[in-house]
Design an enzyme around this catalytic site. Sequence first.
Site, PDB file in Angstrom:
ATOM      1  N   GLU A 168       0.814  -1.243   0.000  1.00 39.67           N
ATOM      2  CA  GLU A 168       0.000   0.000   0.000  1.00 39.67           C
ATOM      3  C   GLU A 168       0.842   1.285   0.000  1.00 39.67           C
ATOM      4  N   TYR A 170       3.549   2.007   1.912  1.00 42.78           N
ATOM      5  CA  TYR A 170       4.195   2.382   3.177  1.00 42.78           C
ATOM      6  C   TYR A 170       5.716   2.173   3.089  1.00 42.78           C
ATOM      7  N   ARG A 218       2.949  -8.642   4.279  1.00 41.53           N
ATOM      8  CA  ARG A 218       1.979  -8.170   3.268  1.00 41.53           C
ATOM      9  C   ARG A 218       2.765  -7.545   2.121  1.00 41.53           C
ATOM     10  N   HIS A 256      -1.617   3.852  -1.652  1.00 40.93           N
ATOM     11  CA  HIS A 256      -2.715   4.767  -1.300  1.00 40.93           C
ATOM     12  C   HIS A 256      -2.819   5.924  -2.291  1.00 40.93           C
ATOM     13  N   GLN A 343     -17.863   4.207   3.989  1.00 45.88           N
ATOM     14  CA  GLN A 343     -18.392   5.409   4.635  1.00 45.88           C
ATOM     15  C   GLN A 343     -18.144   5.490   6.141  1.00 45.88           C
TER      16      GLN A 343
HETATM   17  P1  FAD Z   1     -35.992   5.579   3.056  1.00 46.87           P
HETATM   18  O1  FAD Z   1     -34.953   4.710   2.521  1.00 46.87           O
HETATM   19  O2  FAD Z   1     -36.501   6.666   2.180  1.00 46.87           O
HETATM   20  O3  FAD Z   1     -37.232   4.652   3.501  1.00 46.87           O
HETATM   21  C1  FAD Z   1     -38.476   5.187   3.858  1.00 46.87           C
HETATM   22  C2  FAD Z   1     -39.538   4.112   3.671  1.00 46.87           C
HETATM   23  O4  FAD Z   1     -40.756   4.579   4.230  1.00 46.87           O
HETATM   24  C3  FAD Z   1     -39.837   3.777   2.228  1.00 46.87           C
HETATM   25  O5  FAD Z   1     -39.721   2.392   2.017  1.00 46.87           O
HETATM   26  C4  FAD Z   1     -41.281   4.249   2.021  1.00 46.87           C
HETATM   27  O6  FAD Z   1     -42.009   3.398   1.133  1.00 46.87           O
HETATM   28  C5  FAD Z   1     -41.838   4.145   3.427  1.00 46.87           C
HETATM   29  N1  FAD Z   1     -42.969   5.049   3.707  1.00 46.87           N
HETATM   30  C6  FAD Z   1     -43.027   6.394   3.570  1.00 46.87           C
HETATM   31  N2  FAD Z   1     -44.210   6.859   4.007  1.00 46.87           N
HETATM   32  C7  FAD Z   1     -44.928   5.778   4.432  1.00 46.87           C
HETATM   33  C8  FAD Z   1     -46.212   5.611   5.019  1.00 46.87           C
HETATM   34  N3  FAD Z   1     -47.026   6.646   5.278  1.00 46.87           N
HETATM   35  N4  FAD Z   1     -46.628   4.352   5.333  1.00 46.87           N
HETATM   36  C9  FAD Z   1     -45.837   3.287   5.088  1.00 46.87           C
HETATM   37  N5  FAD Z   1     -44.599   3.404   4.565  1.00 46.87           N
HETATM   38  C10 FAD Z   1     -44.163   4.624   4.242  1.00 46.87           C
HETATM   39  N6  FAD Z   1     -26.733   6.424   1.192  1.00 46.87           N
HETATM   40  C11 FAD Z   1     -25.522   6.068   1.563  1.00 46.87           C
HETATM   41  O7  FAD Z   1     -25.243   6.063   2.759  1.00 46.87           O
HETATM   42  N7  FAD Z   1     -24.593   5.675   0.661  1.00 46.87           N
HETATM   43  C12 FAD Z   1     -24.849   5.648  -0.651  1.00 46.87           C
HETATM   44  O8  FAD Z   1     -23.975   5.294  -1.438  1.00 46.87           O
HETATM   45  C13 FAD Z   1     -26.126   6.005  -1.082  1.00 46.87           C
HETATM   46  N8  FAD Z   1     -26.422   6.009  -2.378  1.00 46.87           N
HETATM   47  C14 FAD Z   1     -27.684   6.350  -2.771  1.00 46.87           C
HETATM   48  C15 FAD Z   1     -27.966   6.347  -4.118  1.00 46.87           C
HETATM   49  C16 FAD Z   1     -29.228   6.686  -4.545  1.00 46.87           C
HETATM   50  C17 FAD Z   1     -29.529   6.678  -6.010  1.00 46.87           C
HETATM   51  C18 FAD Z   1     -30.227   7.014  -3.592  1.00 46.87           C
HETATM   52  C19 FAD Z   1     -31.628   7.363  -4.045  1.00 46.87           C
HETATM   53  C20 FAD Z   1     -29.938   7.052  -2.253  1.00 46.87           C
HETATM   54  C21 FAD Z   1     -28.652   6.733  -1.833  1.00 46.87           C
HETATM   55  N9  FAD Z   1     -28.296   6.779  -0.496  1.00 46.87           N
HETATM   56  C22 FAD Z   1     -27.058   6.408  -0.113  1.00 46.87           C
HETATM   57  C23 FAD Z   1     -29.197   7.336   0.516  1.00 46.87           C
HETATM   58  C24 FAD Z   1     -29.858   6.273   1.369  1.00 46.87           C
HETATM   59  O9  FAD Z   1     -30.506   5.346   0.560  1.00 46.87           O
HETATM   60  C25 FAD Z   1     -30.797   6.962   2.339  1.00 46.87           C
HETATM   61  O10 FAD Z   1     -30.064   7.804   3.176  1.00 46.87           O
HETATM   62  C26 FAD Z   1     -31.546   5.956   3.191  1.00 46.87           C
HETATM   63  O11 FAD Z   1     -32.290   5.083   2.391  1.00 46.87           O
HETATM   64  C27 FAD Z   1     -32.493   6.673   4.142  1.00 46.87           C
HETATM   65  O12 FAD Z   1     -33.141   5.694   4.901  1.00 46.87           O
HETATM   66  P2  FAD Z   1     -34.552   5.931   5.568  1.00 46.87           P
HETATM   67  O13 FAD Z   1     -34.929   4.623   6.132  1.00 46.87           O
HETATM   68  O14 FAD Z   1     -34.502   7.105   6.449  1.00 46.87           O
HETATM   69  O15 FAD Z   1     -35.557   6.317   4.384  1.00 46.87           O
HETATM   70  P1  NAP Z   2     -27.287  16.347  -1.385  1.00 41.80           P
HETATM   71  O1  NAP Z   2     -25.978  15.677  -1.212  1.00 41.80           O
HETATM   72  O2  NAP Z   2     -27.787  17.219  -0.312  1.00 41.80           O
HETATM   73  O3  NAP Z   2     -27.164  17.168  -2.741  1.00 41.80           O
HETATM   74  C1  NAP Z   2     -28.214  17.948  -3.207  1.00 41.80           C
HETATM   75  C2  NAP Z   2     -27.733  18.795  -4.396  1.00 41.80           C
HETATM   76  O4  NAP Z   2     -28.791  19.592  -4.834  1.00 41.80           O
HETATM   77  C3  NAP Z   2     -26.587  19.695  -4.052  1.00 41.80           C
HETATM   78  O5  NAP Z   2     -25.650  19.609  -5.105  1.00 41.80           O
HETATM   79  C4  NAP Z   2     -27.218  21.088  -4.003  1.00 41.80           C
HETATM   80  O6  NAP Z   2     -26.219  21.928  -4.540  1.00 41.80           O
HETATM   81  C5  NAP Z   2     -28.424  20.966  -4.879  1.00 41.80           C
HETATM   82  N1  NAP Z   2     -29.579  21.704  -4.402  1.00 41.80           N
HETATM   83  C6  NAP Z   2     -30.079  21.756  -3.142  1.00 41.80           C
HETATM   84  N2  NAP Z   2     -31.176  22.518  -3.097  1.00 41.80           N
HETATM   85  C7  NAP Z   2     -31.381  22.978  -4.354  1.00 41.80           C
HETATM   86  C8  NAP Z   2     -32.355  23.844  -4.941  1.00 41.80           C
HETATM   87  N3  NAP Z   2     -33.333  24.383  -4.214  1.00 41.80           N
HETATM   88  N4  NAP Z   2     -32.250  24.103  -6.259  1.00 41.80           N
HETATM   89  C9  NAP Z   2     -31.277  23.577  -6.996  1.00 41.80           C
HETATM   90  N5  NAP Z   2     -30.313  22.750  -6.494  1.00 41.80           N
HETATM   91  C10 NAP Z   2     -30.367  22.479  -5.181  1.00 41.80           C
HETATM   92  O7  NAP Z   2     -28.412  15.293  -1.668  1.00 41.80           O
HETATM   93  P2  NAP Z   2     -28.486  14.067  -2.661  1.00 41.80           P
HETATM   94  O8  NAP Z   2     -27.459  14.128  -3.730  1.00 41.80           O
HETATM   95  O9  NAP Z   2     -29.898  14.028  -3.051  1.00 41.80           O
HETATM   96  O10 NAP Z   2     -28.155  12.838  -1.742  1.00 41.80           O
HETATM   97  C11 NAP Z   2     -29.003  12.513  -0.640  1.00 41.80           C
HETATM   98  C12 NAP Z   2     -28.229  11.829   0.423  1.00 41.80           C
HETATM   99  O11 NAP Z   2     -27.885  10.526  -0.023  1.00 41.80           O
HETATM  100  C13 NAP Z   2     -26.964  12.581   0.689  1.00 41.80           C
HETATM  101  O12 NAP Z   2     -27.000  13.160   1.963  1.00 41.80           O
HETATM  102  C14 NAP Z   2     -25.880  11.564   0.553  1.00 41.80           C
HETATM  103  O13 NAP Z   2     -25.109  11.456   1.723  1.00 41.80           O
HETATM  104  C15 NAP Z   2     -26.569  10.242   0.297  1.00 41.80           C
HETATM  105  N6  NAP Z   2     -25.845   9.633  -0.817  1.00 41.80           N
HETATM  106  C16 NAP Z   2     -24.576   9.241  -0.600  1.00 41.80           C
HETATM  107  C17 NAP Z   2     -23.867   8.693  -1.625  1.00 41.80           C
HETATM  108  C18 NAP Z   2     -22.453   8.220  -1.412  1.00 41.80           C
HETATM  109  O14 NAP Z   2     -21.819   7.765  -2.341  1.00 41.80           O
HETATM  110  N7  NAP Z   2     -21.908   8.276  -0.216  1.00 41.80           N
HETATM  111  C19 NAP Z   2     -24.419   8.571  -2.872  1.00 41.80           C
HETATM  112  C20 NAP Z   2     -25.719   8.998  -3.066  1.00 41.80           C
HETATM  113  C21 NAP Z   2     -26.416   9.553  -2.027  1.00 41.80           C
HETATM  114  P3  NAP Z   2     -26.350  23.514  -4.608  1.00 41.80           P
HETATM  115  O15 NAP Z   2     -27.155  23.905  -3.381  1.00 41.80           O
HETATM  116  O16 NAP Z   2     -24.959  24.028  -4.613  1.00 41.80           O
HETATM  117  O17 NAP Z   2     -27.030  23.773  -5.884  1.00 41.80           O
HETATM  118 FE1  SF4 Z   3     -16.892  -0.211   5.668  1.00 37.23          FE
HETATM  119 FE2  SF4 Z   3     -19.150  -1.274   6.610  1.00 37.23          FE
HETATM  120 FE3  SF4 Z   3     -19.166   0.067   4.291  1.00 37.23          FE
HETATM  121 FE4  SF4 Z   3     -18.016  -2.352   4.511  1.00 37.23          FE
HETATM  122  S1  SF4 Z   3     -20.178  -1.867   4.726  1.00 37.23           S
HETATM  123  S2  SF4 Z   3     -17.147  -0.590   3.500  1.00 37.23           S
HETATM  124  S3  SF4 Z   3     -17.137  -2.220   6.548  1.00 37.23           S
HETATM  125  S4  SF4 Z   3     -18.698   0.902   6.312  1.00 37.23           S
END
Ligand code: FAD
Ligand code: NAP
Ligand code: SF4
Length: 678
Positions: A168, A170, A218, A256, A343
Amino acid sequence: MTTTGYPHLLAPLNLGFTTLRNRVIMGSMHTGLEDRFYNYGKLAAFYRERARGGVGLIVTGGISPNRSGWLLPFGGTLNFKGDVINHRRVTNAVHEEGGKILMQILHAGRYGYQPFVVSASEKKSPISPFKPRALSEAGIEQTIRDYARCAKLARQAGYDGIEVMGSEGYLLNQFLCVRTNMRNDRWGGSIENRMRLPVEIVKRIRATVGPDFIIMYRHSLLDLVDGGNTWDDTVAVAKGLQHAGVTILNTGFGWHEARVPTIVTSVPRGAFASVAGRLRREVSIPVVASNRINMPQDAEGILLRGEADMVSMARPFLADAEFVVKAATGRSDEINTCIGCNQACLDHTFANKRASCLVNPRACHETELVYAKSAKPRRVAVVGAGPAGLSAATVAAECGHDVTLFDSSDSVGGQFKIAMQIPGKEEFAETIRYFRRKLDLTGVELKLGQRVTREQLLAGGFDDVIIATGIKVRRPPIEGIDHPKVLSYIDVLQKKVPVGKRVAIIGAGGIGFDVGEYLLHDPRHPLPLALDVWAKEWGVDLAGGTSGGLITPAAPEPVRQIYLLQRKTSKLGAGLGKTSGWVHRAVLARNGVVMLSGVQYNKIDDHGLHVTVGGEERLLAVDHVVVCAGQDSLTELMPSEEEAKSGPRFHKIGGAALAAELDAKRAIREGAELAASL
Ligand code: FAD
Ligand code: NAP
Ligand code: SF4
């Protein structure tokens, strides 16, 4: 323990003077607990759970042999007799559970984030602000002595052996490669000279600790940087190390500072195992395969194909301490799979925070987050089966509560069902599979296809109601936002609405980047990407031969013209993960995505998206505008003040509690913490 299912993985390994109970190594991970003596109780609890879970051999996080080897100021050491007592707590815990443990000796060399850094030559690394001092002849001799003393103290502390960290990028890797070793004395120049330091270190350790102590090394099989070693050099080093007294050769891939991803989720599973297999044919000591191996069937396949004698998995043991025992007892479907997101583990380490795991918030918090049986079981309703709700429901049920989980959709997973559509995020499906199984095992009553109302919850006879309903997508007030050209990321990723060739993405957060990757995916290559396609894309020479294992990456043929936009003036993707964000930026950049910051959105019409950038009006003539502008919490089920005075206790977690900066790490942790505290 039976060996059905994975006979190779679960077979013991006789090393002559000792026998390992199976072929599974829990690879070295810096948890952050090893750096402070008062955290050794927590560290011991962390390793105890993994040893109890059946892993054959554990390797600790890196412990430096001296002060100049620190990765971080005041990092973990084993330099003095006084340090032994802390380490004893760890070794006792592992041995009490029938496990074996090696202490990794890591000298960071020029990767150290501290002013005493040394290296082969005075060449600063691109990832540390500190310029190293080139070790003098006397300094090299002292370093060798420090390694030997560290190994001797490790033996006194009860370790079953040590691992010398040589990959890596080091210190020892820095001596091995002309990239960082410009010396013209007996420690530089030819490969025989460049490998002199690692070989001398191993010889001195072996002479100090005797024959019945494991020395694992390693070794970097592909450096993945310019000026890295050729395959012939790598084999010569391996043979030299074997001759010097190494018991087991572990393998590492990529420095790295390399610009090739080696462990993030988009790297195909077991990507580097074939390279370990080639080394295995050159030496007669056990060789270990590593990197992006996260399920027992993959590990078994590697051993079956003869690519290694053992398999090292590190992060999978943060995700699930019981990985081995579940595999051994026919319960692989119960494994909480590491999804390679980095993460809560590596991103924490690089931010100098204690490591944990996105899918298992107990990791490194074993003594603090305890899922104990409740003395007073409660009736609990959880609304929303996304990551937050799934975590809350399963932990609450594990603690003995009577749990009903509702979701309006017809399957569990919430937004993870959308996330797993992104190329390279296929692993996210494993988390849904894990929770689906866990719901069955813990006896949660699951009610799908039910959009619950507040009235139902108030009248349901519950003691606690956990609102985990997530978010609603934000629709920014831009003129023309209702134009047919405008799609939300849900339209694109979930509803699979067809998207044109020219696209503007509003919002460059994690989802904006993900949508970019989704729209750039070349449909000729099925997902998950085949290893050869991935290797060509990143310029990796898995067949060996080139210096560092690098070749010119294949020139991409972008399938769309994409603009990725944000209003902020900062660099796009600045908020992405420290250890994975660069990978997403690189994919978009090499596909010609135009990334614009400081954008003002004026209107959307038949011509496209009208913006102002740097004071200049521009028309982005696109077929579609995809809105990825963040989310707002969905909290309609929370009771009024009046309603809250009587009836069940209401709680909010995940996106429903706070949409800003929400990720699954927070959602799952909040669910688990709340459920454990009911
Ligand atoms: P949600 O996942 O939104 O779940 C809410 C649930 O509540 C849903 O299943 C919905 O159907 C249900 N619900 C809502 N209202 C009602 C109701 N009235 N009755 C019954 N059921 C209801 N996060 C990461 O950490 N790493 C990532 O790489 C990452 N990548 C992402 C990529 C994409 C494209 C997207 C869309 C999201 C990504 N996220 C990522 C974000 C992550 O998925 C969310 O932060 C996470 O799912 C939030 O979890 P939650 O349980 O709070 O809500
Ligand atoms: P986000 O990270 O908060 O990004 C939202 C984007 O929208 C920002 O670029 C913001 O930039 C823009 N925005 C916000 N308000 C706006 C407005 N009123 N008009 C126009 N642009 C606006 O949210 P997200 O991309 O939807 O992701 C949601 C969550 O999922 C995040 O918190 C993230 O941690 C998680 N997630 C994580 C990963 C991962 O790889 N770790 C991948 C996907 C999602 P400006 O305000 O500068 O325009
Ligand atoms: Fe790290 Fe857990 Fe994500 Fe695996 S799932 S990469 S151990 S945070």
